[in-house]
Design an enzyme around this catalytic site. Structure first.
Site, short mmCIF file in Angstrom:
data_model
loop_
_atom_site.label_atom_id
_atom_site.label_comp_id
_atom_site.label_asym_id
_atom_site.label_seq_id
_atom_site.Cartn_x
_atom_site.Cartn_y
_atom_site.Cartn_z
N LEU A 108 5.35 0.01 -0.82
CA LEU A 108 3.88 0.31 -1.15
C LEU A 108 3.41 1.27 0.01
CD1 LEU A 108 2.84 -3.41 -1.80
CD2 LEU A 108 3.09 -1.72 -3.52
N ASP A 109 2.58 1.68 -0.37
CA ASP A 109 1.70 2.69 0.71
C ASP A 109 1.18 1.72 1.85
OD1 ASP A 109 2.13 4.88 -0.76
OD2 ASP A 109 0.14 5.04 -1.50
N ARG A 110 1.05 2.24 3.02
CA ARG A 110 0.48 1.42 4.00
C ARG A 110 -0.80 0.83 3.71
NH1 ARG A 110 -2.61 2.20 8.85
NH2 ARG A 110 -3.15 4.47 8.05
N THR A 112 -2.09 0.15 0.81
CA THR A 112 -2.11 -0.86 -0.21
C THR A 112 -1.64 -1.97 0.19
OG1 THR A 112 -1.57 1.41 -1.64
CG2 THR A 112 -1.30 -0.82 -2.70
#
Length: 262
Positions: A108-110, A112
Site C-alpha cells: 500500500l502507498d505510504r 494509504t
C-alpha cells in the site's frame, strides 16, 4: 560478506547485521548463516538520525502460522525506501511480532491506510504474491472526494499509467492501457474504488483524472509540500477489504479494515 559490510559501514554495521537489519531485495533477512550468490543485492537498514516517528499503531486483524493481516495506518510506508526505514510496517512488525521472516505479499502507498497482508515465512511468500500478480486477490477501497454531477457513475477507467524512478508522480500516457478501476458512488462524497490492476498511485491518478482528486492528496493534481512530521491531513483513501482463496488451505478469506475515513 558480513565482514565486507562491516568494513564498508563501520563497526556499527556489524551490530545492525546481528540485529537482523540486513535483508535481500525480496525482504529476506540475511545473517551470518546465509549463503548469498555473487551479485546479489542486500540492504542494510541503519537507523536514520532524522527519521520521523509515525505515531500510530498497526493493529493486527488476523494472524496464523502462515499470514498476518494488519490495518496499516496512514503515513506508514509498507517497506523501507528513501528516508523511511525503521518507520515502516515491515520493520516495525518484524520487531513487534518477533517474526524475522515476515514480508508483505503486496504493498500500500505510504499515505494509504487499510488492509495489508504479510506472510510469516520466506517459503510462503511466492504463493501469496502470485495472488496479486495474477489479479486473484479482490481489493476494495473507499475514498472521499468532492462531488461533480457531470461525472456519470459508476464508470470504469482504463488508461496507461507509468511511474518512473526518481519522479514523485505517476503519469498517464498514450498507449495500451495497463490500469483499470471501477469507480462507484457509495454515499454522498464517498466513493467505492475497485482496482482491476495494481499500478503505482493508480486510484489517485484515476480520481484526479475525473476532476475528483481525493481529499488530502498532496500529489494529484498538484504537488503540495508537507512537513515530514505533519500528520494532520491524511489522504482520504482506505484499503477497506481484501478477499482471496488461500493458496495453502483453499479457504475463502475476507478481511475488512476497522478504520473509517474522516
Amino acid at each position: 560478506m558480513l565482514d565486507e559490510l562491516s568494513d564498508r559501514f563501520g563497526p556499527s554495521a556489524r551490530v545492525k547485521v546481528l540485529a537482523g537489519e540486513v535483508v535481500s531485495a525480496d525482504g529476506t533477512v540475511v545473517d551470518e548463516t546465509t549463503v548469498v550468490a555473487p551479485g546479489t543485492h542486500v540492504y542494510l537498514y541503519r537507523e536514520l538520525p532524522d527519521e520521523v516517528t509515525v505515531p500510530f499503531d498497526i493493529p493486527v486483524l488476523y494472524r496464523d502460522d502462515d499470514i498476518v493481516v494488519v490495518d496499516k495506518p496512514h503515513f506508514l510506508a509498507t517497506m523501507p525506501r528513501g528516508r523511511h526505514v525503521a518507520q515502516t510496517a515491515l520493520v516495525r512488525l518484524r520487531r513487534d511480532l518477533d517474526l524475522p521472516e515476515i514480508s508483505p505479499a503486496h504493498r500500500l502507498d505510504r499515505l494509504t491506510a487499510g488492509v495489508l497482508l504479510f506472510t510469516t515465512r520466506r517459503e510462503l511468500r511466492g504463493s501469496y504474491q502470485t495472488l496479486f500478480a495474477r489479479g486473484l486477490a479482490r481489493k476494495t477501497y473507499l475514498a472521499r472526494a468532492g462531488v461533480n454531477p457531470t461525472v456519470e457513475l459508476p464508470t470504469v477507467l482504463r488508461s496507461r499509467i507509468i511511474k518512473r524512478r526518481g519522479q514523485l508522480r505517476a503519469v498517464e500516457e498514450p498507449g495500451e492501457p495497463n490500469a483499470e478501476t471501477l469507480i462507484e458512488m457509495a454515499a454522498d462524497g464517498l466513493y467505492r474504488l475497485t482496482p482491476r490492476s495494481g499500478r503505482t498511485h493508480q486510484l489517485r491518478v484515476h480520481m484526479a483524472s475525473l476532476g475528483l482528486p481525493i481529499f488530502g492528496d498532496t500529489l494529484y493534481p498538484d504537488v503540495i509540500d508537507v512537513a515530514p512530521d505533519d500528520f494532520s491531513n491524511p489522504l482520504q483513501l482506505l484499503a477497506h477489504s481484501l478477499e482471496f482463496d488461500d493458496p495453502i488451505t483453499g479457504s475463502a478469506l475476507r478481511f475488512v479494515s476497522r478504520r473509517a475515513l474522516n
